[in-house]
Scaffold this motif. Structure first.
Motif, PDB file in Angstrom:
ATOM      1  N   LYS A   1       0.822  -1.213   0.000  1.00  0.00           N
ATOM      2  CA  LYS A   1       0.000   0.000   0.000  1.00  0.00           C
ATOM      3  C   LYS A   1       0.855   1.261   0.000  1.00  0.00           C
ATOM      4  O   LYS A   1       0.474   2.286  -0.578  1.00  0.00           O
TER       5      LYS A   1
ATOM      6  N   GLY B   1       3.841   1.440  -1.301  1.00  0.00           N
ATOM      7  CA  GLY B   1       4.758   1.436  -2.426  1.00  0.00           C
ATOM      8  C   GLY B   1       6.193   1.249  -1.994  1.00  0.00           C
ATOM      9  O   GLY B   1       7.125   1.710  -2.670  1.00  0.00           O
TER      10      GLY B   1
ATOM     11  N   HIS C   1       9.466  -1.259  -0.837  1.00  0.00           N
ATOM     12  CA  HIS C   1      10.002  -2.593  -1.097  1.00  0.00           C
ATOM     13  C   HIS C   1      10.646  -3.210   0.140  1.00  0.00           C
ATOM     14  O   HIS C   1      10.795  -4.429   0.210  1.00  0.00           O
TER      15      HIS C   1
END
Length: 222
Positions: A198, A200, A202
């Motif tokens: 949600k 974005g 990593h």
């Protein structure tokens, strides 16, 4: 074609059984034993592992929103579609904010219910088109309310995901988060994966950076 396991949670036994029978005629849908209350729903979710839960908003004296919270808390991977006689935009917004991916009226035809169940299982969702704009407006307004815009990146997170993120900001690893929140390590992993997606991000460090830029700070615990 992967069979989609569907759990219907509704205290109207005749309606629930009829819906289960109808969905059972679909080649890709596998209705599970129906549940009439939250306790039974949670027990079946644990043993039957549904892909999609079709949930009524009123279960006797029990709130469907409370059952939704418990389902999402204990089984964060499950997809919840609300099927209710209630026509309440505020409840619809609350359900979506708490993790529901679909909202249907009980007047909807079985074909539409089947399509929405398939969409939910495929990581999609469905809100009635005639109210979609207003629901999105309220969701956006609720996310920005009282924040001065600062926490908007976090507005899409569920309450439990925010708790997990706070633990990450506090420097806890997965085991520490599980211990603090009383969750299993697997559940913590699922919440973490969901919030990373949600945001974005990593990696956990990216999520922590986003959280702190939005105003989240480590909590002091004695």
């Amino acid at each position: 074609m992967r069979p989609i396991r569907v759990l219907i949670v509704d205290d109207h036994a005749l309606f629930a059984e009829a819906l289960a029978a109808r969905l059972g005629h679909e080649p890709d849908l596998v209705p599970l034993p129906v549940a009439a209350d939250g306790r039974r729903a949670l027990a079946l979710a644990a043993t039957e592992r549904p892909h999609v839960v079709v949930l009524d908003m009123t279960l006797g004296a029990e709130s469907g929103l409370d059952v939704l919270d418990r389902l999402r808390d204990r089984h964060p991977g499950v997809r919840v579609v609300v099927l209710t006689a209630a026509d309440d935009l505020d409840a619809m917004v609350q359900a979506v904010r708490r993790g529901a991916v679909g909202w249907l009226s009980k007047t909807a035809g079985a074909d539409l219910v089947a399509r929405v169940v398939r969409a939910a299982a495929g990581q999609g969702g469905w809100i009635p088109p005639e109210v979609l704009g207003e629901v999105l407006r309220r969701l956006t307004a609720a996310g920005a309310a009282g924040t001065g815009g600062g926490t908007r990146p976090l507005a899409g997170l569920t309450p439990r995901e925010l708790e997990v993120l706070q633990c990450m900001v506090d420097g806890l690893d997965r085991a520490g988060i599980a211990d603090r929140l009383g969750l299993s390590a697997n559940t913590v992993r699922t919440h973490t994966q969901n919030l990373l997606a949600k945001l974005g991000a990593h990696r956990a460090v990216e999520a922590i950076t986003i959280a702190m830029r939005a105003g989240m700070r480590p909590t002091a615990r004695g």
